[in-house]
Structures are given as structure tokens and as C-alpha cells.
Design a protein around this motif. Structure first.
Motif, PDB file in Angstrom:
ATOM      1  N   ASN A 180       0.834  -1.213   0.000  1.00 37.93           N
ATOM      2  CA  ASN A 180       0.000   0.000   0.000  1.00 37.93           C
ATOM      3  C   ASN A 180       0.858   1.248   0.000  1.00 37.93           C
ATOM      4  OD1 ASN A 180      -2.640  -1.206   0.245  1.00 37.93           O
ATOM      5  ND2 ASN A 180      -1.895  -1.904   2.239  1.00 37.93           N
ATOM      6  N   PRO A 181       1.506   1.530  -1.132  1.00 33.58           N
ATOM      7  CA  PRO A 181       2.378   2.710  -1.151  1.00 33.58           C
ATOM      8  C   PRO A 181       1.598   3.987  -0.879  1.00 33.58           C
ATOM      9  CG  PRO A 181       2.036   1.856  -3.367  1.00 33.58           C
ATOM     10  CD  PRO A 181       1.434   0.858  -2.431  1.00 33.58           C
ATOM     11  N   ARG A 182       2.250   4.892  -0.166  1.00 22.14           N
ATOM     12  CA  ARG A 182       1.590   6.157   0.143  1.00 22.14           C
ATOM     13  C   ARG A 182       1.370   6.954  -1.139  1.00 22.14           C
ATOM     14  NH1 ARG A 182       4.867   9.036   4.531  1.00 22.14           N
ATOM     15  NH2 ARG A 182       5.934   9.816   2.711  1.00 22.14           N
ATOM     16  N   THR A 183       0.266   7.658  -1.177  1.00 21.63           N
ATOM     17  CA  THR A 183      -0.020   8.388  -2.415  1.00 21.63           C
ATOM     18  C   THR A 183       0.802   9.666  -2.472  1.00 21.63           C
ATOM     19  OG1 THR A 183      -1.761   9.628  -1.379  1.00 21.63           O
ATOM     20  CG2 THR A 183      -2.408   7.580  -2.453  1.00 21.63           C
ATOM     21  N   GLN A 184       0.893  10.213  -3.676  1.00 18.58           N
ATOM     22  CA  GLN A 184       1.679  11.436  -3.832  1.00 18.58           C
ATOM     23  C   GLN A 184       1.061  12.628  -3.118  1.00 18.58           C
ATOM     24  OE1 GLN A 184       2.508  11.827  -7.976  1.00 18.58           O
ATOM     25  NE2 GLN A 184       3.085   9.685  -7.970  1.00 18.58           N
ATOM     26  N   GLU A 185      -0.290  12.633  -3.015  1.00 18.32           N
ATOM     27  CA  GLU A 185      -0.948  13.744  -2.320  1.00 18.32           C
ATOM     28  C   GLU A 185      -0.414  13.840  -0.891  1.00 18.32           C
ATOM     29  OE1 GLU A 185      -2.886  12.961  -5.729  1.00 18.32           O
ATOM     30  OE2 GLU A 185      -2.874  11.511  -4.146  1.00 18.32           O
ATOM     31  N   GLU A 186      -0.263  12.635  -0.249  1.00 28.44           N
ATOM     32  CA  GLU A 186       0.207  12.635   1.132  1.00 28.44           C
ATOM     33  C   GLU A 186       1.628  13.179   1.227  1.00 28.44           C
ATOM     34  OE1 GLU A 186      -1.358   8.890   3.424  1.00 28.44           O
ATOM     35  OE2 GLU A 186      -1.230   8.476   1.293  1.00 28.44           O
ATOM     36  N   GLU A 187       2.376  13.009   0.128  1.00 29.18           N
ATOM     37  CA  GLU A 187       3.767  13.453   0.129  1.00 29.18           C
ATOM     38  C   GLU A 187       3.918  14.919  -0.241  1.00 29.18           C
ATOM     39  OE1 GLU A 187       6.976  11.305  -1.205  1.00 29.18           O
ATOM     40  OE2 GLU A 187       6.544  10.281   0.668  1.00 29.18           O
ATOM     41  N   SER A 188       2.873  15.520  -0.750  1.00 30.54           N
ATOM     42  CA  SER A 188       3.038  16.843  -1.330  1.00 30.54           C
ATOM     43  C   SER A 188       3.358  17.883  -0.238  1.00 30.54           C
ATOM     44  CB  SER A 188       1.801  17.245  -2.117  1.00 30.54           C
ATOM     45  OG  SER A 188       0.775  17.532  -1.206  1.00 30.54           O
ATOM     46  N   TYR A 189       4.007  18.921  -0.659  1.00 27.49           N
ATOM     47  CA  TYR A 189       4.496  19.916   0.277  1.00 27.49           C
ATOM     48  C   TYR A 189       4.165  21.308  -0.255  1.00 27.49           C
ATOM     49  CZ  TYR A 189       7.910  22.923   2.554  1.00 27.49           C
ATOM     50  OH  TYR A 189       8.506  23.943   3.243  1.00 27.49           O
ATOM     51  N   THR A 190       3.663  22.158   0.608  1.00 30.39           N
ATOM     52  CA  THR A 190       3.376  23.519   0.167  1.00 30.39           C
ATOM     53  C   THR A 190       4.498  24.427   0.668  1.00 30.39           C
ATOM     54  OG1 THR A 190       1.075  22.988   0.514  1.00 30.39           O
ATOM     55  CG2 THR A 190       1.596  25.319   0.172  1.00 30.39           C
ATOM     56  N   PRO A 191       5.310  24.937  -0.253  1.00 31.41           N
ATOM     57  CA  PRO A 191       6.446  25.752   0.186  1.00 31.41           C
ATOM     58  C   PRO A 191       6.001  27.098   0.751  1.00 31.41           C
ATOM     59  CG  PRO A 191       6.342  25.664  -2.215  1.00 31.41           C
ATOM     60  CD  PRO A 191       5.257  24.765  -1.713  1.00 31.41           C
ATOM     61  N   THR A 192       6.820  27.635   1.643  1.00 31.51           N
ATOM     62  CA  THR A 192       6.504  28.943   2.205  1.00 31.51           C
ATOM     63  C   THR A 192       7.136  30.063   1.384  1.00 31.51           C
ATOM     64  OG1 THR A 192       8.390  28.755   3.660  1.00 31.51           O
ATOM     65  CG2 THR A 192       6.276  28.082   4.576  1.00 31.51           C
ATOM     66  N   HIS A 193       8.061  29.709   0.487  1.00 33.09           N
ATOM     67  CA  HIS A 193       8.691  30.712  -0.384  1.00 33.09           C
ATOM     68  C   HIS A 193       8.434  30.379  -1.849  1.00 33.09           C
ATOM     69  CE1 HIS A 193      11.336  30.605   3.237  1.00 33.09           C
ATOM     70  NE2 HIS A 193      11.324  31.907   3.075  1.00 33.09           N
ATOM     71  N   THR A 194       8.518  31.405  -2.666  1.00 32.25           N
ATOM     72  CA  THR A 194       8.627  31.164  -4.110  1.00 32.25           C
ATOM     73  C   THR A 194      10.110  31.340  -4.441  1.00 32.25           C
ATOM     74  OG1 THR A 194       8.396  33.493  -4.637  1.00 32.25           O
ATOM     75  CG2 THR A 194       6.358  32.199  -4.523  1.00 32.25           C
ATOM     76  N   PHE A 195      10.528  30.915  -5.624  1.00 35.35           N
ATOM     77  CA  PHE A 195      11.924  31.142  -6.007  1.00 35.35           C
ATOM     78  C   PHE A 195      12.224  32.641  -6.061  1.00 35.35           C
ATOM     79  CE2 PHE A 195      12.025  26.676  -7.680  1.00 35.35           C
ATOM     80  CZ  PHE A 195      13.100  26.265  -6.923  1.00 35.35           C
ATOM     81  N   ALA A 196      11.201  33.437  -6.437  1.00 39.53           N
ATOM     82  CA  ALA A 196      11.399  34.893  -6.526  1.00 39.53           C
ATOM     83  C   ALA A 196      11.741  35.479  -5.150  1.00 39.53           C
ATOM     84  CB  ALA A 196      10.148  35.545  -7.091  1.00 39.53           C
ATOM     85  N   ASP A 197      11.182  34.890  -4.081  1.00 36.99           N
ATOM     86  CA  ASP A 197      11.463  35.390  -2.730  1.00 36.99           C
ATOM     87  C   ASP A 197      12.961  35.351  -2.394  1.00 36.99           C
ATOM     88  OD1 ASP A 197       8.792  35.777  -2.256  1.00 36.99           O
ATOM     89  OD2 ASP A 197       8.493  33.857  -1.226  1.00 36.99           O
ATOM     90  N   PHE A 198      13.677  34.430  -3.014  1.00 43.02           N
ATOM     91  CA  PHE A 198      15.105  34.289  -2.672  1.00 43.02           C
ATOM     92  C   PHE A 198      15.960  35.400  -3.284  1.00 43.02           C
ATOM     93  CE2 PHE A 198      14.012  29.507  -2.703  1.00 43.02           C
ATOM     94  CZ  PHE A 198      13.635  29.550  -1.375  1.00 43.02           C
ATOM     95  N   LYS A 199      15.360  36.175  -4.183  1.00 40.88           N
ATOM     96  CA  LYS A 199      16.057  37.288  -4.830  1.00 40.88           C
ATOM     97  C   LYS A 199      17.422  36.854  -5.401  1.00 40.88           C
ATOM     98  CE  LYS A 199      13.683  41.012  -2.481  1.00 40.88           C
ATOM     99  NZ  LYS A 199      12.558  40.181  -2.082  1.00 40.88           N
ATOM    100  N   LEU A 200      17.367  35.808  -6.144  1.00 39.06           N
ATOM    101  CA  LEU A 200      18.584  35.320  -6.784  1.00 39.06           C
ATOM    102  C   LEU A 200      18.892  36.192  -7.998  1.00 39.06           C
ATOM    103  CD1 LEU A 200      17.524  31.554  -6.630  1.00 39.06           C
ATOM    104  CD2 LEU A 200      19.347  32.596  -5.264  1.00 39.06           C
ATOM    105  N   HIS A 201      20.117  36.115  -8.469  1.00 37.29           N
ATOM    106  CA  HIS A 201      20.511  36.862  -9.672  1.00 37.29           C
ATOM    107  C   HIS A 201      19.520  36.528 -10.801  1.00 37.29           C
ATOM    108  CE1 HIS A 201      22.838  37.791 -13.284  1.00 37.29           C
ATOM    109  NE2 HIS A 201      23.486  38.655 -12.519  1.00 37.29           N
ATOM    110  N   PRO A 202      19.110  37.545 -11.593  1.00 39.84           N
ATOM    111  CA  PRO A 202      18.100  37.296 -12.629  1.00 39.84           C
ATOM    112  C   PRO A 202      18.455  36.160 -13.587  1.00 39.84           C
ATOM    113  CG  PRO A 202      18.654  39.639 -12.494  1.00 39.84           C
ATOM    114  CD  PRO A 202      19.509  38.947 -11.501  1.00 39.84           C
ATOM    115  N   GLN A 203      19.757  36.026 -13.903  1.00 39.93           N
ATOM    116  CA  GLN A 203      20.131  34.941 -14.835  1.00 39.93           C
ATOM    117  C   GLN A 203      19.869  33.564 -14.204  1.00 39.93           C
ATOM    118  OE1 GLN A 203      21.163  35.306 -18.116  1.00 39.93           O
ATOM    119  NE2 GLN A 203      20.905  33.082 -18.173  1.00 39.93           N
ATOM    120  N   ILE A 204      20.053  33.480 -12.883  1.00 39.96           N
ATOM    121  CA  ILE A 204      19.771  32.195 -12.203  1.00 39.96           C
ATOM    122  C   ILE A 204      18.277  31.898 -12.328  1.00 39.96           C
ATOM    123  CG2 ILE A 204      19.869  30.882 -10.040  1.00 39.96           C
ATOM    124  CD1 ILE A 204      22.130  32.645  -9.091  1.00 39.96           C
TER     125      ILE A 204
END
Ligand code: AMP
Length: 413
Positions: free
Chosen positions: A56-80
Motif C-alpha cells: 500500500n504505497p503512500r499516495t503522492q498527495e500525502e507526500e506533497s508539500y506547500t512551500p513557504t517561499h517562491t523562487f522569486a522570494d530568494f532574490k537570486l541573480h536574474p540569470q539564475i
């Protein structure tokens, strides 16, 4: 300062001070240290048939994670950010979400994370950002236990730093050392290597431009411990400046590792991401066979089924693995072997062919079990049983990655 002049009493008084500081955190890192165990996946725990079954493998829904940041929040260099988008990353994974802010803030980090968690990007993105911000002055050294993992990290660096003029060098055994010496002389911004080869290069006088290294990454420290690489790693670390940011990743935190990290890290942030480490999302079953001939017959029957699309088969011994790949080829399957008797370029070629889908079956010793990110492996088959639970979890973890379903079978007698 070159720390090679430091006394062998590596910890000194700083050690006591740090230990005290860390006790304030109630992180899993500290808990493990006090408890001193390897938890559910201790190598010493017994393997039974039940170990290899999960209907009975766990479903992906149970594994899903809601991040508290977006990649934009990290303010990485625009090229990154552009390169991230090209790679198709939309949301940070749990380890990226939690570790990247600390790494960007310059903190030491311990990530209790297995492969598949997205840990590579968690350290690669901040390192590229730091390099750019320092106008290419702040370099990094990444130490990994296996050549394949080093190659994989270099590939990821190249993708994320595309058109940013960041030069990386791979210093691993099995590849031409003279070429690596030549490349080191050109002061690459990032050196990625395995402990044995790095130590060899340092001993021959290639100092990795140590004074520029402001970030050290130790990846899969638990595996380094297993193969006896910690002394070589300590030797390498002693050639680096004392003031640096250290980022360490390990799937487990046994006492030897915590002792080792205690000496290296300053008030680290510990982040634990172990959800899929147990393989609970992977369907698992056993196949009974009385003899080697029975095993082979059953294996061929399985592989003939259409849904066995991209199959990783594990064997115990190098010769057995090669023979099995030869036998499968003779039986009309598209199979290739990877093991320690192959040269590094041969290993790399076999892995590439499997990754790109040019061959359908890869037969491997445990060389391929750790750290490798092979997309879309539909099945893992343990033709020979693993010796420990840890080894088992690492093997089956090659399937069921990136939200895809996975199936593992283990032959038992
Ligand atoms: P790793 O644990 O670093 O080996 O990464 C496991 C796999 O997840 C790799 O195929 C990565 O390309 C992929 N991956 C890592 N981070 C993300 C992300 N934020 N979004 C989508 N895929 C990712």
C-alpha cells in the motif's frame, strides 16, 4: 589562514562552546546525537522478507508539500532565475524552501536529506549567487563520495549557471589526473571532487586555490563514512581557510557523523527532510525463487512485460552483474552493466545510455544505488538482496522519483 598548521586536536575549545550552543536547539540533529542511534535504518537491523514488501504505497498527495517561499522570494541573480525557469523548476522543494534562506544568509547548514529531495539545487543556487555577488571571487569546494554524484552535481552547476562564466572542475578518480592538474592551475570557481582524488591532488601540490574557497559542501556524509572517506575529507578540510561557510548533507546522522560535523560547523541550522527516505511511496514486493536458474527465468519473464520500461537491476558482485547483463543481452534485451571493474568513462557511458533511454536495463552493483538521479526508472529489481536496510532504501529510491510511481521487487529464496 591555512589550517594545515592547526594542531591535530581538531576540536579545541571552540568545540565545547559550540556543543553548548547547539543544545539550545531541539533539532533532530541534536536529538540523534544525544540518542546516538541510527534509527529505523540501522545497518545492523535484520532484513526479513517483510522488509521488502509494501503493498500500500503512500499516495503522492500525502507526500506533497506547500512551500513557504517562491523562487522569486530568494532574490537570486536574474540569470539564475532564467536558468531555473529553463530547467522547469516552479516551486522550491521542502529542502530548498527551508535551507536556501539560511544558506543565503551565510549560515552553516546541516541538511538531513536523501537524494530525490532536491538538495543539489539547495546548495548550487546560493553558491552561484554568492559567486556572482562577489564578482567571481568567492569560490566553492564540493566533496562527494562517488564519481557519479560529482558528475551529476557538475551537470547541475552548468545548467544553473548557464551564460554566467562560472567554471567548474571535476576532480575524481578514474579520470585523467594530468588534465585535472591543468584545470586546477586555471583556478576554477567551483571544484567538485571525491576525497581520494582531491587528497592525491593536494599531496602533489595542487592546493585548490584554497584561500578563495569560502563555501564547502560535503554531500552524502553518511556514505563517506561507510566507505571510510572521513579521514581523507578531514585532511582536505585542513587545507582550507578556517573562516568559511559549510553545508553538509547526509541521509542519516549516526554518532560518528555528528562528532565529525561538530568539529567542522559553527552553530549550524539543521534541516530535516526525510519523507521519502523510507520508500513508503514505492510499491514493493518479493519474488520467490529456489535457485539461480529459477531467478533468471523469472527475471526474463518479468522483463518481457511491457510495463517494465526502464529497469534498474541490482546484483551483489561485479562479475555476477556483468554476467547477468551479458545473459540478458543474449536473450534479446537491451541491457548494460555498471560496476567497479569498469573504467570511469565506461561507467559514465553506461549511465548516460540508460539515462537517455538508449538502453532499457541497467544492471548494477551498489555503485549506482547512491545519489544517482536517473529519471523515470519504472522498476528496481534486487536480483541479489542488499545487505542492510539502508542499502535497500537507497536502491529502491532510484524509482518513484519526482512524484512518479515506483515499483521494487526483491528476489528471496
Ligand atoms: P536531487 O535530490 O538534488 O538529486 O534532485 C532530485 C530530482 O528532483 C532531480 O531530478 C532534480 O532535477 C529535481 N528537482 C529538484 N528541485 C526541483 C524543483 N524545485 N522542481 C522540480 N524538480 C526539482
Amino acid at each position: 589562514m591555512n589550517t594545515s598548521t592547526r594542531k591535530p586536536s581538531y576540536r579545541g575549545s571552540r568545540f565545547a562552546k559550540r556543543t553548548q550552543t547547539k543544545r539550545h536547539h531541539s533539532s533532530p540533529y541534536n536529538r540523534t546525537r544525544r540518542g546516538g542511534g541510527r534509527g529505523r535504518y540501522a545497518s545492523s537491523s535484520k532484513l526479513t522478507d517483510a522488509t521488502f514488501i509494501n503493498k500500500n504505497p503512500r499516495t503522492q498527495e500525502e507526500e506533497s508539500y506547500t512551500p513557504t517561499h517562491t523562487f522569486a522570494d530568494f532574490k537570486l541573480h536574474p540569470q539564475i532565475t532564467t536558468n531555473l525557469a529553463k530547467k522547469g523548476y516552479i516551486h522550491p522543494t521542502r529542502i530548498q524552501d527551508t535551507a536556501i534562506p539560511h544558506i543565503l544568509a551565510g549560515k552553516d547548514v546541516v541538511g538531513i536529506a536523501n537524494t530525490g529531495s532536491g538538495k543539489t539545487a539547495a546548495f548550487v543556487l546560493p553558491i552561484i549567487n554568492k559567486l556572482i555577488k562577489s564578482q567571481h571571487k568567492e569560490h566553492a569546494l564540493i566533496i562527494t563520495p562517488t564519481r557519479e554524484l560529482a558528475q551529476q552535481i557538475q551537470d547541475e552547476f552548468r545548467e544553473f549557471s548557464h551564460s554566467m562564466k562560472i567554471y567548474t572542475t571535476l576532480c575524481v578518480g578514474g579520470l585523467n589526473i594530468r588534465r585535472q592538474m591543468k584545470e586546477l592551475k586555471r583556478n576554477p570557481h567551483v571544484v567538485i571532487g571525491t576525497p581520494g582524488r582531491l587528497k592525491d591532488l593536494i599531496t602533489r601540490g595542487y592546493t585548490l586555490n584554497a584561500e578563495r574557497i569560502t563555501t564547502l559542501v560535503l554531500d552524502e556524509v553518511d556514505h563517506m563514512l561507510d566507505i571510510g572517506f572521513l579521514p581523507d575529507t578531514t585532511f582536505i578540510i585542513k587545507t582550507l581557510p578556517e573562516k568559511k561557510q559549510s553545508l553538509c548533507f547526509s541521509a542519516t546522522m549516526q554518532p560518528e557523523i555528528t562528532r565529525f560535523l561538530d568539529a567542522l560547523l559553527t552553530e549550524p541550522q539543521t534541516i530535516s527532510v526525510r519523507t521519502s527516505e523510507r520508500g513508503e511511496h514505492i510499491a514493493q514486493d518479493i519474488i520467490r525463487a529456489r535457485s539461480e536458474a529459477d531467478k533468471l527465468k523469472e527475471l526474463i519473464r518479468m522483463l518481457s512485460q511491457q510495463h517494465f520500461e526502464k529497469v534498474l537491476i541490482f546484483g551483489a558482485m561485479k562479475r555476477g552483474v556483468q554476467n547477468l547483463a551479458n545473459t540478458l543481452t543474449k536473450n534479446g534485451f537491451s541491457a548494460i552493466a555498471i560496476h567497479g571493474n569498469k573504467t570511469q568513462p565506461q561507467r559514465q557511458r553506461a549511465l548516460d545510455a540508460f539515462k537517455k533511454g538508449k538502453v532499457k536495463i541497467l544492471v548494477a552493483t551498489d555503485v549506482a544505488a547512491r545519489g544517482l538521479d536517473i529519471p523515470n526508472v519504472s522498476h528496481v529489481i534486487n536480483f541479489d538482496q542488499p545487505k542492510t536496510r539502508e542499502e535497500y532504501v537507497h536502491r529502491i529510491g532510484r524509482t518513484g522519483r519526482a512524484g512518479k510511481p515506483g515499483q521494487a521487487y526483491t528476489f528471496v529464496s
